[in-house]
Write a protein that holds these residues in place. Sequence first.
Motif, mmCIF file in Angstrom:
data_model
loop_
_atom_site.group_PDB
_atom_site.id
_atom_site.type_symbol
_atom_site.label_atom_id
_atom_site.label_comp_id
_atom_site.label_asym_id
_atom_site.label_seq_id
_atom_site.Cartn_x
_atom_site.Cartn_y
_atom_site.Cartn_z
ATOM 1 N N ARG A 186 0.831 -1.207 0.000
ATOM 2 C CA ARG A 186 0.000 0.000 0.000
ATOM 3 C C ARG A 186 0.871 1.265 0.000
ATOM 4 O O ARG A 186 0.632 2.198 -0.749
ATOM 5 N N PHE A 187 1.892 1.276 0.842
ATOM 6 C CA PHE A 187 2.714 2.481 0.983
ATOM 7 C C PHE A 187 3.437 2.843 -0.314
ATOM 8 O O PHE A 187 3.737 3.999 -0.561
ATOM 9 N N THR A 188 3.786 1.819 -1.114
ATOM 10 C CA THR A 188 4.559 2.111 -2.312
ATOM 11 C C THR A 188 3.670 2.321 -3.538
ATOM 12 O O THR A 188 4.167 2.513 -4.641
ATOM 13 N N SER A 189 2.361 2.290 -3.353
ATOM 14 C CA SER A 189 1.461 2.445 -4.490
ATOM 15 C C SER A 189 1.455 3.901 -4.975
ATOM 16 O O SER A 189 1.563 4.835 -4.179
ATOM 17 N N PHE A 190 1.305 4.053 -6.285
ATOM 18 C CA PHE A 190 1.227 5.399 -6.850
ATOM 19 C C PHE A 190 -0.183 5.959 -6.768
ATOM 20 O O PHE A 190 -0.440 7.071 -7.170
ATOM 21 N N GLU A 191 -1.093 5.133 -6.302
ATOM 22 C CA GLU A 191 -2.476 5.587 -6.201
ATOM 23 C C GLU A 191 -2.930 5.563 -4.752
ATOM 24 O O GLU A 191 -2.471 4.760 -3.970
ATOM 25 N N GLY A 192 -3.876 6.449 -4.459
ATOM 26 C CA GLY A 192 -4.418 6.490 -3.111
ATOM 27 C C GLY A 192 -3.605 7.422 -2.229
ATOM 28 O O GLY A 192 -2.738 8.147 -2.691
ATOM 29 N N ASN A 193 -3.899 7.347 -0.946
ATOM 30 C CA ASN A 193 -3.311 8.278 0.006
ATOM 31 C C ASN A 193 -1.902 7.826 0.394
ATOM 32 O O ASN A 193 -1.687 7.309 1.483
ATOM 33 N N THR A 194 -0.961 8.031 -0.514
ATOM 34 C CA THR A 194 0.410 7.550 -0.278
ATOM 35 C C THR A 194 1.438 8.632 -0.616
ATOM 36 O O THR A 194 1.146 9.566 -1.362
ATOM 37 N N GLY A 195 2.635 8.425 -0.114
ATOM 38 C CA GLY A 195 3.733 9.323 -0.443
ATOM 39 C C GLY A 195 4.019 9.365 -1.941
ATOM 40 O O GLY A 195 4.124 10.436 -2.538
ATOM 41 N N PRO B 103 1.263 16.327 12.539
ATOM 42 C CA PRO B 103 1.679 16.216 11.129
ATOM 43 C C PRO B 103 0.668 15.448 10.271
ATOM 44 O O PRO B 103 0.588 15.680 9.066
ATOM 45 N N HIS B 104 -0.109 14.550 10.903
ATOM 46 C CA HIS B 104 -1.054 13.776 10.078
ATOM 47 C C HIS B 104 -2.073 14.682 9.398
ATOM 48 O O HIS B 104 -2.569 14.367 8.329
ATOM 49 N N LYS B 105 -2.341 15.836 10.020
ATOM 50 C CA LYS B 105 -3.293 16.751 9.384
ATOM 51 C C LYS B 105 -2.674 17.444 8.169
ATOM 52 O O LYS B 105 -3.385 17.866 7.272
ATOM 53 N N MET B 106 -1.359 17.550 8.179
ATOM 54 C CA MET B 106 -0.704 18.107 6.995
ATOM 55 C C MET B 106 -0.747 17.085 5.859
ATOM 56 O O MET B 106 -0.936 17.440 4.690
ATOM 57 N N CYS B 107 -0.601 15.824 6.202
ATOM 58 C CA CYS B 107 -0.714 14.770 5.178
ATOM 59 C C CYS B 107 -2.111 14.789 4.565
ATOM 60 O O CYS B 107 -2.269 14.720 3.344
ATOM 61 N N ALA B 108 -3.118 14.877 5.416
ATOM 62 C CA ALA B 108 -4.496 14.884 4.906
ATOM 63 C C ALA B 108 -4.683 16.077 3.970
ATOM 64 O O ALA B 108 -5.338 15.971 2.927
#
Length: 588
Positions: free
Chosen positions: A458-467, A527-532
């Motif tokens: 999931r973390f390495t996916s180019f789609e969705g809520n990821t880096g 920081p999680h709110k900055m990610c959102a």
Amino acid sequence: MKTLLMLITTEMEQAFKAAGYEESYAKVTLSNRPDLCEYQCNGAMAAAKAYKKAPIMIAEDVTEYLRESACFSSAEAVKPGFINLKLKPAFVAGFLNEMAEAGNLGVEQEKEPKTIMIDYGGPNVAKPLHVGHLRSAIIGESVKRIVRFKGNKVTGDIHLGDWGYQMGLIITELEKRKPELPYFIEDYEGEYPEEAPFTIGELEEIYPAASAYAKEHEEYREKALQATYELQNGRRGYRAVWKHIMNVSVADLKKNYQVLNVDFDLWKGEADVQKYIPDMVEMLKEKGFAHYDDGALVVDVAEEDDNKAVPPCMILKSDGAALYDTTDLATLIERESLYRPDQIIYVVDKRQELHFVQVFRCAKKTGIVRPEVELKYLGFGTMNGKDGKPFKTREGGVMRLENLLREITEEMMKKIMDNRTVTEDEAEATAQIVGLAAVKYGDLSNQASKDYIFDVDRFTSFEGNTGPYILYTIVRIKSILNKYQENGGAADALRIQEPCGGSEKALMLETAKFNEMFETVYEEIAPHKMCAYIYDVANAFNKFYHETRILAEEDEGRKAGYIALLKLTKEVLEVCIDLLGFEAPERM
Ligand code: ARG
């Protein structure tokens, strides 16, 4: 500069006042019906009671005064008494242009900057860095950058665990292997070699070997404890070995943290503060704070309304040895005397919460820190594997940090090579950058105090809520801006224009929330709110991108407006990821 919400709230207050109502009712919030409006005010509902009037009547009265508004293109009273708001395109564009020119994207600097220390990282020297230390490094680094962005004077301290039993173990094992070394010759008085008697590779093997052996062999364990004791009491040869261990390990740690894009201002550790302990113990005894309990020296820190028992703070064990509590108190003595902080934030595993309750109470009660110093504990949850248990290697061992990063980078590399547009060398460098973002975003997008599941796929996916999705969006913007310039467009000094389309305005409204979002993230250390937020911005951008012919736009003026908006959007995203502690590649 003021936030957009402040500006429109002020406008709303004036309308309430003009219509004869208390302005405290004029609270504006983001719309919870984005299909109907952008912002809303529910104040008429609250005012209804006080004025004994139907809410819709109040809402209608107020909207009368918003017809000529500078911010609202529409302010509609709807049953039972909401005021639905849409912003004027020119107002939004004006706000964004001001933001583009203001320093720090419109975030105002702290009027009275505070001196803040962040205690994070906390690796234990000579023990391998594991994923438990990863969270502290990632969260702490981001907190440090956020607090600094606001204009505070911030110092990050790694607070090395460099004074414990692990040192005794290493000394014992080394002595067993190489008894002929001068460090172990009891009455040796000469100089010790400059060169360490081991490499980092050897050291990494020595510690686990010794630790395992000690668990099985009581006599060896005793020896290691004795060595720890003698080291702490100044035995010359052991101190010299300790220095070697420190030099070799710290050099290695520095490399590791550099890979993580984590940077400490201070490389202090537990050993640095041992010198304060004797006087501190004296003081605690003399002023009557400490007493002996079963041979151990303790300070009571229980308080009347505790609903769980808080045991005393342990100062000295019955054999006279200092403990974790002692070291943290001594560290506070040093921090008070060298840095006089207004605030100290500890970013440490939440399983250590009780320890910090004890230490903070003890430090305040005994005057080790001034009453006004704010001691803050930011406890984080556990990083779990997909099975919901603490993250392990495939073989079931403790996952080492390097291996974890390697795993992520390899996965990233595969994905990048799949839709490869770059050379293999570039792909490798990119995989490093994107892999780090995947790990950091995966961590930071969860509220720090919660446990979370480390999911490589999931973390390495180019789609969705990821880096990687965020970086992909930034790279896409960069590429459009580059093309614009290659075609002769000058991207400087362009002005954002009034939006024409819905997705353009939506992107503008998201971008405009930056300083507002920042204040919340800063106040709440979240920081999680900055990610959102950046996820929302990225989504708004991608929607705009799919619906708009940006570079093919024939109206040059409008095209320039798009480019200006893209530039600002890119800046917002880049500032945010920098505050989160990662960066974007040029291409991917
Ligand atoms: N070295 C400790 C550990 O690995 C963390 C140190 C946290 N900071 C502190 N001031 N106690 O658990």
